[in-house]
Design a protein around this motif. Structure first.
Motif, PDB file in Angstrom:
ATOM      1  N   VAL A   2       0.860  -1.173   0.000  1.00  0.00           N
ATOM      2  CA  VAL A   2       0.000   0.000   0.000  1.00  0.00           C
ATOM      3  C   VAL A   2       0.899   1.226   0.000  1.00  0.00           C
ATOM      4  O   VAL A   2       1.783   1.356   0.843  1.00  0.00           O
ATOM      5  CB  VAL A   2      -0.919   0.038   1.238  1.00  0.00           C
ATOM      6  CG1 VAL A   2      -1.775   1.295   1.231  1.00  0.00           C
ATOM      7  CG2 VAL A   2      -1.804  -1.210   1.277  1.00  0.00           C
ATOM      8  N   GLN A   3       0.693   2.111  -0.955  1.00  0.00           N
ATOM      9  CA  GLN A   3       1.430   3.374  -0.979  1.00  0.00           C
ATOM     10  C   GLN A   3       0.526   4.462  -0.399  1.00  0.00           C
ATOM     11  O   GLN A   3      -0.657   4.552  -0.749  1.00  0.00           O
ATOM     12  CB  GLN A   3       1.840   3.754  -2.393  1.00  0.00           C
ATOM     13  CG  GLN A   3       2.952   2.882  -2.980  1.00  0.00           C
ATOM     14  CD  GLN A   3       2.437   1.547  -3.474  1.00  0.00           C
ATOM     15  OE1 GLN A   3       1.422   1.476  -4.152  1.00  0.00           O
ATOM     16  NE2 GLN A   3       3.129   0.471  -3.122  1.00  0.00           N
ATOM     17  N   LEU A   4       1.113   5.281   0.464  1.00  0.00           N
ATOM     18  CA  LEU A   4       0.338   6.301   1.177  1.00  0.00           C
ATOM     19  C   LEU A   4       0.997   7.658   0.990  1.00  0.00           C
ATOM     20  O   LEU A   4       2.225   7.784   1.135  1.00  0.00           O
ATOM     21  CB  LEU A   4       0.267   5.965   2.667  1.00  0.00           C
ATOM     22  CG  LEU A   4      -0.340   4.605   3.008  1.00  0.00           C
ATOM     23  CD1 LEU A   4      -0.083   4.249   4.465  1.00  0.00           C
ATOM     24  CD2 LEU A   4      -1.825   4.589   2.721  1.00  0.00           C
ATOM     25  N   VAL A   5       0.212   8.664   0.685  1.00  0.00           N
ATOM     26  CA  VAL A   5       0.722  10.022   0.495  1.00  0.00           C
ATOM     27  C   VAL A   5      -0.123  10.985   1.322  1.00  0.00           C
ATOM     28  O   VAL A   5      -1.335  11.103   1.105  1.00  0.00           O
ATOM     29  CB  VAL A   5       0.687  10.435  -0.986  1.00  0.00           C
ATOM     30  CG1 VAL A   5       1.187  11.866  -1.131  1.00  0.00           C
ATOM     31  CG2 VAL A   5       1.529   9.482  -1.826  1.00  0.00           C
ATOM     32  N   GLU A   6       0.551  11.663   2.253  1.00  0.00           N
ATOM     33  CA  GLU A   6      -0.138  12.626   3.111  1.00  0.00           C
ATOM     34  C   GLU A   6      -0.108  14.023   2.490  1.00  0.00           C
ATOM     35  O   GLU A   6       0.803  14.346   1.721  1.00  0.00           O
ATOM     36  CB  GLU A   6       0.531  12.709   4.491  1.00  0.00           C
ATOM     37  CG  GLU A   6       0.623  11.410   5.247  1.00  0.00           C
ATOM     38  CD  GLU A   6       1.919  10.673   5.011  1.00  0.00           C
ATOM     39  OE1 GLU A   6       2.293   9.843   5.856  1.00  0.00           O
ATOM     40  OE2 GLU A   6       2.576  10.939   3.971  1.00  0.00           O
ATOM     41  N   SER A   7      -1.078  14.837   2.868  1.00  0.00           N
ATOM     42  CA  SER A   7      -1.110  16.238   2.453  1.00  0.00           C
ATOM     43  C   SER A   7      -1.883  17.025   3.501  1.00  0.00           C
ATOM     44  O   SER A   7      -2.567  16.441   4.352  1.00  0.00           O
ATOM     45  CB  SER A   7      -1.767  16.388   1.084  1.00  0.00           C
ATOM     46  OG  SER A   7      -3.114  15.935   1.124  1.00  0.00           O
ATOM     47  N   CYS A  96       0.703   8.962   7.983  1.00  0.00           N
ATOM     48  CA  CYS A  96      -0.449   8.101   7.738  1.00  0.00           C
ATOM     49  C   CYS A  96       0.050   6.665   7.644  1.00  0.00           C
ATOM     50  O   CYS A  96       1.159   6.416   7.157  1.00  0.00           O
ATOM     51  CB  CYS A  96      -1.096   8.540   6.425  1.00  0.00           C
ATOM     52  SG  CYS A  96      -2.349   7.440   5.765  1.00  0.00           S
ATOM     53  N   ASN A  97      -0.763   5.718   8.085  1.00  0.00           N
ATOM     54  CA  ASN A  97      -0.358   4.325   7.952  1.00  0.00           C
ATOM     55  C   ASN A  97      -1.547   3.400   7.818  1.00  0.00           C
ATOM     56  O   ASN A  97      -2.672   3.741   8.172  1.00  0.00           O
ATOM     57  CB  ASN A  97       0.531   3.892   9.121  1.00  0.00           C
ATOM     58  CG  ASN A  97       0.154   4.539  10.409  1.00  0.00           C
ATOM     59  OD1 ASN A  97      -0.876   4.230  10.998  1.00  0.00           O
ATOM     60  ND2 ASN A  97       0.972   5.485  10.863  1.00  0.00           N
ATOM     61  N   ALA A  98      -1.250   2.234   7.301  1.00  0.00           N
ATOM     62  CA  ALA A  98      -2.216   1.144   7.190  1.00  0.00           C
ATOM     63  C   ALA A  98      -1.649  -0.037   7.959  1.00  0.00           C
ATOM     64  O   ALA A  98      -0.446  -0.289   7.899  1.00  0.00           O
ATOM     65  CB  ALA A  98      -2.440   0.763   5.734  1.00  0.00           C
ATOM     66  N   GLY A  99      -2.498  -0.741   8.693  1.00  0.00           N
ATOM     67  CA  GLY A  99      -1.943  -1.801   9.524  1.00  0.00           C
ATOM     68  C   GLY A  99      -2.955  -2.809   9.990  1.00  0.00           C
ATOM     69  O   GLY A  99      -3.857  -3.196   9.240  1.00  0.00           O
ATOM     70  N   ARG A 100      -2.780  -3.255  11.225  1.00  0.00           N
ATOM     71  CA  ARG A 100      -3.606  -4.270  11.838  1.00  0.00           C
ATOM     72  C   ARG A 100      -4.166  -3.756  13.165  1.00  0.00           C
ATOM     73  O   ARG A 100      -3.507  -3.001  13.860  1.00  0.00           O
ATOM     74  CB  ARG A 100      -2.782  -5.531  12.097  1.00  0.00           C
ATOM     75  CG  ARG A 100      -2.316  -6.262  10.836  1.00  0.00           C
ATOM     76  CD  ARG A 100      -1.164  -7.196  11.164  1.00  0.00           C
ATOM     77  NE  ARG A 100       0.083  -6.465  11.316  1.00  0.00           N
ATOM     78  CZ  ARG A 100       1.034  -6.785  12.197  1.00  0.00           C
ATOM     79  NH1 ARG A 100       0.866  -7.808  13.009  1.00  0.00           N
ATOM     80  NH2 ARG A 100       2.143  -6.078  12.260  1.00  0.00           N
ATOM     81  N   LEU A 101      -5.359  -4.205  13.465  1.00  0.00           N
ATOM     82  CA  LEU A 101      -5.999  -3.844  14.724  1.00  0.00           C
ATOM     83  C   LEU A 101      -6.417  -5.130  15.408  1.00  0.00           C
ATOM     84  O   LEU A 101      -7.358  -5.805  14.979  1.00  0.00           O
ATOM     85  CB  LEU A 101      -7.208  -2.955  14.463  1.00  0.00           C
ATOM     86  CG  LEU A 101      -7.843  -2.233  15.652  1.00  0.00           C
ATOM     87  CD1 LEU A 101      -6.839  -1.344  16.347  1.00  0.00           C
ATOM     88  CD2 LEU A 101      -9.039  -1.420  15.179  1.00  0.00           C
ATOM     89  N   VAL A 102      -5.684  -5.508  16.450  1.00  0.00           N
ATOM     90  CA  VAL A 102      -5.937  -6.767  17.147  1.00  0.00           C
ATOM     91  C   VAL A 102      -6.065  -6.491  18.635  1.00  0.00           C
ATOM     92  O   VAL A 102      -5.141  -5.953  19.248  1.00  0.00           O
ATOM     93  CB  VAL A 102      -4.791  -7.785  16.903  1.00  0.00           C
ATOM     94  CG1 VAL A 102      -5.075  -9.081  17.657  1.00  0.00           C
ATOM     95  CG2 VAL A 102      -4.610  -8.043  15.418  1.00  0.00           C
ATOM     96  N   TRP A 111       3.668   2.805   5.720  1.00  0.00           N
ATOM     97  CA  TRP A 111       3.799   4.195   6.155  1.00  0.00           C
ATOM     98  C   TRP A 111       3.872   5.144   4.969  1.00  0.00           C
ATOM     99  O   TRP A 111       4.457   4.818   3.934  1.00  0.00           O
ATOM    100  CB  TRP A 111       5.090   4.367   6.969  1.00  0.00           C
ATOM    101  CG  TRP A 111       5.097   3.664   8.268  1.00  0.00           C
ATOM    102  CD1 TRP A 111       5.387   2.349   8.479  1.00  0.00           C
ATOM    103  CD2 TRP A 111       4.827   4.210   9.551  1.00  0.00           C
ATOM    104  NE1 TRP A 111       5.306   2.045   9.820  1.00  0.00           N
ATOM    105  CE2 TRP A 111       4.973   3.179  10.501  1.00  0.00           C
ATOM    106  CE3 TRP A 111       4.483   5.488  10.004  1.00  0.00           C
ATOM    107  CZ2 TRP A 111       4.768   3.381  11.869  1.00  0.00           C
ATOM    108  CZ3 TRP A 111       4.287   5.695  11.367  1.00  0.00           C
ATOM    109  CH2 TRP A 111       4.427   4.641  12.272  1.00  0.00           C
ATOM    110  N   GLY A 112       3.330   6.337   5.166  1.00  0.00           N
ATOM    111  CA  GLY A 112       3.557   7.403   4.219  1.00  0.00           C
ATOM    112  C   GLY A 112       4.845   8.128   4.550  1.00  0.00           C
ATOM    113  O   GLY A 112       5.555   7.767   5.505  1.00  0.00           O
ATOM    114  N   GLN A 113       5.156   9.153   3.756  1.00  0.00           N
ATOM    115  CA  GLN A 113       6.402   9.905   3.950  1.00  0.00           C
ATOM    116  C   GLN A 113       6.278  10.978   5.015  1.00  0.00           C
ATOM    117  O   GLN A 113       7.291  11.496   5.492  1.00  0.00           O
ATOM    118  CB  GLN A 113       6.829  10.537   2.622  1.00  0.00           C
ATOM    119  CG  GLN A 113       7.245   9.531   1.569  1.00  0.00           C
ATOM    120  CD  GLN A 113       8.428   8.705   2.016  1.00  0.00           C
ATOM    121  OE1 GLN A 113       9.460   9.230   2.423  1.00  0.00           O
ATOM    122  NE2 GLN A 113       8.295   7.374   1.988  1.00  0.00           N
ATOM    123  N   GLY A 114       5.071  11.323   5.368  1.00  0.00           N
ATOM    124  CA  GLY A 114       4.861  12.310   6.419  1.00  0.00           C
ATOM    125  C   GLY A 114       4.579  13.697   5.885  1.00  0.00           C
ATOM    126  O   GLY A 114       4.984  14.056   4.779  1.00  0.00           O
TER     127      GLY A 114
END
Length: 121
Positions: A2-7, A96-102, A111-114
């Motif tokens: 997953v590619q993430l780009v913050e703005s 920004c990030n994508a992950g797991r919720l347990v 992770w995005g670049q910030g």
């Protein structure tokens, strides 16, 4: 992957507001819990907020509870962080990030670049 780009980062006076956005590509974010972390100068990266894939479960760090709101738009593969009543101590790079919720524990995997947020006093 997953590619993430913050703005949406920038300079704001204390008490002001900013809205951060995060656009995902590569995979749909529908199946991923998503979240935001931040890292202030000279400090470790810290958790800010997380949201389940459905949007029904949300967690916030105590330091931002009542001021920040995380949301997601699965149809457009985006998440957002609305930040109100900003304080100088909110100054940081926001990721920004994508992950797991347990079991109420959120673990980022991508992770995005910030994006930089600076709050002046």
């Amino acid at each position: 992957q997953v590619q993430l780009v913050e703005s949406g980062g920038g300079l704001v006076q204390a008490g002001g507001s900013l809205r951060l956005s995060c656009a995902a590509s590569g995979r749909t974010i529908n199946n991923y819990p998503m979240g935001w972390f931040r890292q202030a100068p000279g400090k470790e990266r810290e958790f800010v907020a997380a949201i389940s894939w459905s949007g029904h479960i949300i967690y916030y760090a105590d330091s931002v509870k009542g001021r920040f709101t995380i949301s997601r738009d699965n149809a457009n593969n985006t998440i957002a962080l609305q930040m109100n009543s900003l304080k100088p101590e909110d100054t940081a790079v926001y990721y920004c990030n994508a992950g797991r919720l347990v079991l109420a524990a959120y673990t980022p995997d991508f992770w995005g670049q910030g994006t930089h947020v600076t709050v002046s006093s």
